[in-house]
Motif scaffolding. Structure first.
Motif, PDB file in Angstrom:
ATOM      1  N   ASN A 581      41.219  55.423  26.155  1.00  0.00           N
ATOM      2  CA  ASN A 581      42.599  55.233  26.600  1.00  0.00           C
ATOM      3  C   ASN A 581      42.954  56.285  27.651  1.00  0.00           C
ATOM      4  O   ASN A 581      42.877  57.488  27.399  1.00  0.00           O
ATOM      5  CB  ASN A 581      43.551  55.341  25.406  1.00  0.00           C
ATOM      6  CG  ASN A 581      44.918  54.782  25.690  1.00  0.00           C
ATOM      7  OD1 ASN A 581      45.448  54.905  26.793  1.00  0.00           O
ATOM      8  ND2 ASN A 581      45.513  54.178  24.678  1.00  0.00           N
ATOM      9  N   ALA A 582      43.348  55.823  28.864  1.00  0.00           N
ATOM     10  CA  ALA A 582      43.688  56.732  29.961  1.00  0.00           C
ATOM     11  C   ALA A 582      45.147  57.160  29.929  1.00  0.00           C
ATOM     12  O   ALA A 582      45.597  57.901  30.809  1.00  0.00           O
ATOM     13  CB  ALA A 582      43.384  56.059  31.303  1.00  0.00           C
ATOM     14  N   GLN A 583      45.904  56.715  28.931  1.00  0.00           N
ATOM     15  CA  GLN A 583      47.286  57.125  28.692  1.00  0.00           C
ATOM     16  C   GLN A 583      48.271  56.621  29.745  1.00  0.00           C
ATOM     17  O   GLN A 583      49.425  57.044  29.768  1.00  0.00           O
ATOM     18  CB  GLN A 583      47.386  58.654  28.573  1.00  0.00           C
ATOM     19  CG  GLN A 583      46.448  59.245  27.543  1.00  0.00           C
ATOM     20  CD  GLN A 583      46.531  60.744  27.435  1.00  0.00           C
ATOM     21  OE1 GLN A 583      47.521  61.357  27.844  1.00  0.00           O
ATOM     22  NE2 GLN A 583      45.491  61.360  26.887  1.00  0.00           N
ATOM     23  N   ASP A 584      47.822  55.690  30.591  1.00  0.00           N
ATOM     24  CA  ASP A 584      48.705  55.119  31.606  1.00  0.00           C
ATOM     25  C   ASP A 584      48.698  53.588  31.549  1.00  0.00           C
ATOM     26  O   ASP A 584      49.047  52.918  32.511  1.00  0.00           O
ATOM     27  CB  ASP A 584      48.299  55.594  33.002  1.00  0.00           C
ATOM     28  CG  ASP A 584      46.867  55.197  33.369  1.00  0.00           C
ATOM     29  OD1 ASP A 584      46.185  54.561  32.536  1.00  0.00           O
ATOM     30  OD2 ASP A 584      46.425  55.523  34.497  1.00  0.00           O
ATOM     31  N   GLY A 585      48.278  53.040  30.411  1.00  0.00           N
ATOM     32  CA  GLY A 585      48.181  51.595  30.271  1.00  0.00           C
ATOM     33  C   GLY A 585      46.813  51.042  30.597  1.00  0.00           C
ATOM     34  O   GLY A 585      46.582  49.841  30.451  1.00  0.00           O
ATOM     35  N   THR A 586      45.896  51.890  31.057  1.00  0.00           N
ATOM     36  CA  THR A 586      44.544  51.457  31.387  1.00  0.00           C
ATOM     37  C   THR A 586      43.534  52.197  30.508  1.00  0.00           C
ATOM     38  O   THR A 586      43.872  53.158  29.804  1.00  0.00           O
ATOM     39  CB  THR A 586      44.216  51.702  32.860  1.00  0.00           C
ATOM     40  OG1 THR A 586      44.166  53.121  33.107  1.00  0.00           O
ATOM     41  CG2 THR A 586      45.257  51.066  33.766  1.00  0.00           C
ATOM     42  N   PHE A 587      42.288  51.729  30.585  1.00  0.00           N
ATOM     43  CA  PHE A 587      41.202  52.321  29.804  1.00  0.00           C
ATOM     44  C   PHE A 587      40.014  52.596  30.713  1.00  0.00           C
ATOM     45  O   PHE A 587      39.815  51.915  31.721  1.00  0.00           O
ATOM     46  CB  PHE A 587      40.767  51.368  28.683  1.00  0.00           C
ATOM     47  CG  PHE A 587      41.783  51.174  27.600  1.00  0.00           C
ATOM     48  CD1 PHE A 587      41.656  51.816  26.378  1.00  0.00           C
ATOM     49  CD2 PHE A 587      42.874  50.336  27.790  1.00  0.00           C
ATOM     50  CE1 PHE A 587      42.586  51.628  25.371  1.00  0.00           C
ATOM     51  CE2 PHE A 587      43.819  50.140  26.800  1.00  0.00           C
ATOM     52  CZ  PHE A 587      43.672  50.788  25.583  1.00  0.00           C
ATOM     53  N   ARG A 588      39.203  53.589  30.336  1.00  0.00           N
ATOM     54  CA  ARG A 588      37.954  53.910  31.026  1.00  0.00           C
ATOM     55  C   ARG A 588      36.784  53.443  30.173  1.00  0.00           C
ATOM     56  O   ARG A 588      36.743  53.710  28.970  1.00  0.00           O
ATOM     57  CB  ARG A 588      37.844  55.412  31.297  1.00  0.00           C
ATOM     58  CG  ARG A 588      38.795  55.938  32.350  1.00  0.00           C
ATOM     59  CD  ARG A 588      38.517  57.410  32.636  1.00  0.00           C
ATOM     60  NE  ARG A 588      38.892  58.241  31.497  1.00  0.00           N
ATOM     61  CZ  ARG A 588      40.094  58.814  31.347  1.00  0.00           C
ATOM     62  NH1 ARG A 588      41.023  58.612  32.268  1.00  0.00           N
ATOM     63  NH2 ARG A 588      40.365  59.543  30.295  1.00  0.00           N
ATOM     64  N   ASP A 589      35.827  52.763  30.791  1.00  0.00           N
ATOM     65  CA  ASP A 589      34.628  52.333  30.093  1.00  0.00           C
ATOM     66  C   ASP A 589      33.673  53.516  30.003  1.00  0.00           C
ATOM     67  O   ASP A 589      33.058  53.918  30.989  1.00  0.00           O
ATOM     68  CB  ASP A 589      33.974  51.166  30.842  1.00  0.00           C
ATOM     69  CG  ASP A 589      32.792  50.569  30.070  1.00  0.00           C
ATOM     70  OD1 ASP A 589      32.314  51.212  29.119  1.00  0.00           O
ATOM     71  OD2 ASP A 589      32.357  49.460  30.430  1.00  0.00           O
TER      72      ASP A 589
END
Length: 633
Positions: A581-589
């Motif tokens: 979870n990138a904490q901005d609504g997106t995720f990192r694989d």
């Protein structure tokens, strides 16, 4: 044991519904379902559809130069009627890399047999006399995890690390013997998952795995080898010429007294005094498949879940077990000593319908645990009287291979039910289309709890109809954006997944924007804060396919397709995925860098803190049908 009843009879006898049942429920109770085709391929054959497509194309294969070590032979034209069968034979369709792969895999099998033998290694005929390579067991291993039970060491090579440490076949025999270690080995595996041709020979990537189990310790060694082979003629078996270790891992488990081990096998103690455990659960799906009619819902994939919960209010968790059609569902009530007694008949929940998923939860807010069971005939809602005696209150619409999850999506104080589906309930047995991004599956539904055991299908009203024709196998709720409401991740087979963001009771599929579509064979999903930053991350189980990795990366594979499509097909074979979870609504694989992709043919997965050190670990259930030959796993 009641075996042989038709689904119609079972429904009339077992489901006694108090109150009104909708028209769809009445129809579902008496429906006899036709047998559906099973489209998921198995393990190594996980991408067999891709392999068959690949054999139809004619194009030069991957090459590090214009020169091939073995010249191509003319390919005879194959009649259309024979093409699908001939396509299984790489010698007939110009795939020299697959011809080589078969021969090299046979050599790797011989090498595995020698590693399992107690005799000294004799690798003539397997390894070139002028063999050279690096350290098979790198010295620069870092300890990446250690506690009182387990130590994990890892090493990852870099480009400038390729220094020759092993020269000649006899030196390789000694190095491999040292890697093999002490006797007491239980398992060895060498699996090729990438191949291409170069001017020097065939270059392959191989997964190496060996397990030692001795009196005082268990040691597992995993590695990725980059192997160069030489083949002087088409008739001669290929020889290993070079091996370079790209990744290396050792897991050490120190055996302790039984009372101090991290995990103990306790199933026989907890369940073993029950006839149902001895006569049903231990028999296995292979045997029941010979005895039960397919129309009852018996399948070979084991899509029958379990649920835990305290059904009698004594503070101890009990176990509900779903079974194939014709076998009664089981309810094991735990006693104070930990042993459990099967009480399904007394509780009124020993239904004979093929059952796929179950939930033990309080649906009516009366402080006892009710039961929801997804069966072939419909979703059954059963009320608990507080003493582990249930009565059916509703049988909702039937869904193909249903999977259940629950959450209070609208924050009104009661639990709502989400039902996943795979195929459509229309008699339509069409395969997933397109294979890697199918959008012709069943419809998932959200059932809103309107109290008094009334549930309303609000799927379209709340926005969950968006991208709702996938082949869904799992769903999990979590507030990933920390805004106070429950969001929903849906793992889909044959393609991309869904992440439905909940905005005050309305949902939007943001999987693409969030970077978690994860085009693959999604089979489970688990949320946890694996890096302890206060934001929930997500882990999805898929399939690792050696055949898919080997074939889908060759230029001969699907040459007319756009790069995007080829990348998606390649992604199908990669394995499991971890999204941070990138904490901005997106995720990192972060799957590859976290070394969590290799879950084999992964079904259920769970992130949990196994050793109570404050960090979430991952458990993956994998495999397919366990036959007499355990090499199928």
């Amino acid at each position: 044991m009641r075996i042989g009843c038709s689904p119609l009879l079972v429904s009339e006898v077992r489901f006694r519904v108090d109150g009104e049942v909708g028209k769809e429920s009445d129809n579902n109770l008496g429906r006899v379902h036709q047998t559906h085709l099973v489209w998921k391929a198995a393990g190594l054959l996980g991408l067999v559809a891709i392999v068959l497509v690949a054999t139809q194309f004619r194009m030069e294969e991957d090459s590090g130069s214009q020169q091939n070590p073995v010249p191509e032979e003319p390919v005879a034209e194959i009649p259309v009627k024979q093409r699908s069968i001939a396509g299984l034979d790489p010698r007939q369709d110009g795939w020299s890399t697959e011809v080589f792969s078969d021969a090299a895999q046979a050599q790797l099998k011989h090498l595995s047999e020698q590693l399992l033998s107690e005799e000294s290694l004799r690798l003539a005929g397997l390894v070139s006399d002028d063999f050279s390579g690096g350290q098979l067991r790198p010295e620069n291993c870092d300890i990446v995890m250690e506690d009182s039970h387990i130590q994990v060491r890892r090493s990852r090579s870099r480009d400038n690390d390729r220094k020759t440490h092993v020269q000649g076949r006899q030196a390789f025999e000694k190095a491999l013997s040292d890697l093999r270690g002490a006797l007491g080995r239980e398992h060895v595996e060498l699996k090729m998952f990438r191949v291409k041709t170069t001017s020097a020979g065939f270059l392959t990537s191989v997964k190496f795995h060996i397990l030692h189990d001795t009196d005082n310790k268990v040691v597992q060694k995993n590695a990725t080898w980059s192997c160069l082979w030489e083949q002087v003629s088409r008739e001669a078996a290929p020889l290993l010429k070079e091996i370079w270790v790209e990744e290396y891992e050792e897991i050490w488990l120190q055996k302790e007294e039984q009372t101090k081990r991290m995990f103990l096998e306790c199933t026989p103690f907890i369940l073993g005094n029950n006839v149902s455990y001895q006569k049903q659960l231990l028999v296995g799906i292979n045997e029941w498949g010979k005895r039960l009619q397919s129309v009852l819902g018996i399948g070979t994939e084991g899509h029958h879940g379990i649920a835990l919960g305290d059904v009698n209010g004594d503070g101890l968790d009990d176990l509900y077990v779903c079974q194939p059609g014709g076998l009664p569902n089981l309810l094991f009530i735990q006693g104070e000593d930990g042993a459990a007694n099967e009480m399904g008949s007394d509780a009124g929940v020993d239904w004979l319908e093929s059952s796929f998923s179950a939930l033990v939860l309080d649906l009516d807010n009366d402080d006892d645990e009710d039961l929801v069971v997804a069966t072939l005939q419909g979703v059954v809602l059963a009320e608990n009287d507080g003493k582990a005696r249930f009565r059916v209150r509703q049988v909702l619409e039937s869904i193909h291979d249903p999977v259940l999850s629950a959450a209070d999506y609208d924050n009104d104080g009661d639990l709502d039910i989400y039902v996943c589906s795979t195929h459509r309930i229309t008699g339509d047995s069409a395969p997933p289309t397109p294979y890697h991004d199918a959008n012709n599956g069943g419809k998932n539904i959200l059932l809103e709890n309107n109290q008094n055991w009334q549930f309303l299908d609000v799927t379209e009203e709340v926005g969950l109809e968006q991208n709702n024709r996938r082949f869904s196998l799992a769903a999990s709720w979590e507030d990933y954006d920390n805004d106070g409401d429950q969001d929903l991740y849906v793992a889909n087979d044959y393609g991309r997944n869904n992440l439905y963001r909940n905005d005050a009771g309305r949902f939007v599929d943001v999987a693409s924007q969030a970077g978690v579509e994860d085009i693959a064979a999604g089979m489970s999903v688990s949320w946890a804060d694996f890096n302890n930053d206060g934001w929930m991350d997500v882990y999805v189980s898929n399939m690792f396919s050696a055949a898919g990795n080997r074939i889908a990366y060759q230029r001969k594979f699907h040459p007319q397709a756009e790069n995007t499509t080829r990348n998606q097909l390649q992604r199908l074979a990669r394995g499991n995925s971890l999204f941070e979870n990138a904490q901005d609504g997106t995720f990192r694989d972060v799957s590859v860098e976290s070394s969590v992709t290799m879950g084999r043919w992964a079904w259920g997965s769970m992130m949990m803190d196994m050793n109570n050190d404050g960090w979430e670990d991952i458990v993956v259930a994998n495999g397919f049908i366990t036959g007499e030959d355990t090499g199928d796993l």
